[in-house]
Design an enzyme around this catalytic site. Structure first.
Site, PDB file in Angstrom:
ATOM      1  N   HIS A  29       8.734  45.742  17.556  1.00 65.24           N
ATOM      2  CA  HIS A  29       9.953  46.368  17.045  1.00 65.24           C
ATOM      3  C   HIS A  29      10.921  46.661  18.202  1.00 65.24           C
ATOM      4  CE1 HIS A  29       8.466  46.901  12.977  1.00 65.24           C
ATOM      5  NE2 HIS A  29       7.339  47.360  13.472  1.00 65.24           N
ATOM      6  N   ARG A  80      -4.353  47.784  33.417  1.00 71.25           N
ATOM      7  CA  ARG A  80      -4.211  47.483  34.845  1.00 71.25           C
ATOM      8  C   ARG A  80      -5.466  46.769  35.334  1.00 71.25           C
ATOM      9  NH1 ARG A  80      -1.731  52.397  34.103  1.00 71.25           N
ATOM     10  NH2 ARG A  80       0.381  52.613  34.992  1.00 71.25           N
TER      11      ARG A  80
END
Length: 265
Positions: free
Chosen positions: A145, A212
């Site tokens: 979105h 990460r």
């Protein structure tokens, strides 16, 4: 006397209805057998595609029943020997019945496994390399979105779409989310619950939200940080199922005796 008998009578266990118990077991078996038949019959394969007409569906590939939402099948290409778990969503395009052109939008390589309840939403191209394994409830999407205009409800704003690429040999943990634009390298581990965006290098382990790199392998340094446990020893190719069963039945003393024989000069 009658009152005492009544008092003790309340404590006497009631006799079991053997006929009713047997009937319940028979009904249970019938339900299980019926559901197993439904699962076998409702599964989708290249030989038995049902209502689904994929652009390509390889040998040995199977969609378990019940299937999740599936549309845009002509633009979905599935490789050989893929396993698509129950309630997995596979979609190509923003909605059904669109003409998406000549090229596939969603492509799975050979030997891909998608765990139960996973979603792969390909409004633009999504490519999953061969031998990738997904845990349950993984979410892969090429669309997100947008919220550029603060005056318009987010759900009514035109979404952003970016291709997603997952390299071969990856393991995607339970509940991971792969966002638009993600490019995941070869033999990557995505930890459970990780949210991945951007580029992930080959031979890496990523975790967290946003994800990460927490460990990586390179030819010069190996795994950094080093692995905490030794690599598992594969079962030799010439071991038979009967030999494995015999090994599983050995007690600790027998195992020690065999090790002593191996260590003897």
């Amino acid at each position: 006397m009658g009152g005492r008998a009544a008092e003790y009578g309340e404590r006497v266990p009631k006799s079991k209805n053997t006929f009713s118990s047997r009937r319940s077991r028979l009904v249970q078996r019938a339900v299980h057998a019926g559901w197993a038949w439904v699962q076998r019959t409702g599964a989708v394969t290249a030989e038995r595609p049902g209502r689904l007409r994929f652009g390509a569906m390889g040998t040995g590939t199977r969609l378990a029943f019940p299937q999740g939402t599936v549309f845009g099948e002509p633009w979905i290409h599935l490789g050989d020997h893929c396993i698509i778990g129950e309630q997995v969503t596979l979609t190509a395009g923003l909605m059904p019945d669109l003409d998406l052109g000549a090229e596939p939008i969603l492509r799975l390589g050979n030997g891909v496994v998608l765990g139960r309840g996973s979603h792969v939403i390909a409004d633009t191209t999504v490519t999953i390399g061969s031998d990738c394994y997904f845990g349950p409830y993984v979410y892969v999407t090429s669309t997100n979105h947008s919220y550029d205009d603060p005056q318009v409800p987010i759900g009514k704003q035109w979404p952003r779409m970016e291709p997603v690429e997952i390299g071969p040999g990856c393991w995607i943990g339970t509940g991971a989310v792969i966002l638009p634009g993600a490019r995941i390298g070869r033999n990557v581990v995505v930890a459970a619950g990780a949210v991945v965006r951007g580029v992930v290098p080959d031979h890496a382990v990523v975790a967290g939200a946003p994800a990460r790199v927490v460990r990586r392998w390179t030819p010069t340094e190996g795994w950094q940080p080093p692995l905490r446990t030794p690599a598992p020893t594969p079962i030799p190719a010439d071991i038979t199922p009967e030999q494995l069963l015999a090994l599983s039945e050995l007690d600790e003393q027998s195992i020690k005796a065999l090790r002593a024989i191996e260590d003897a000069p």
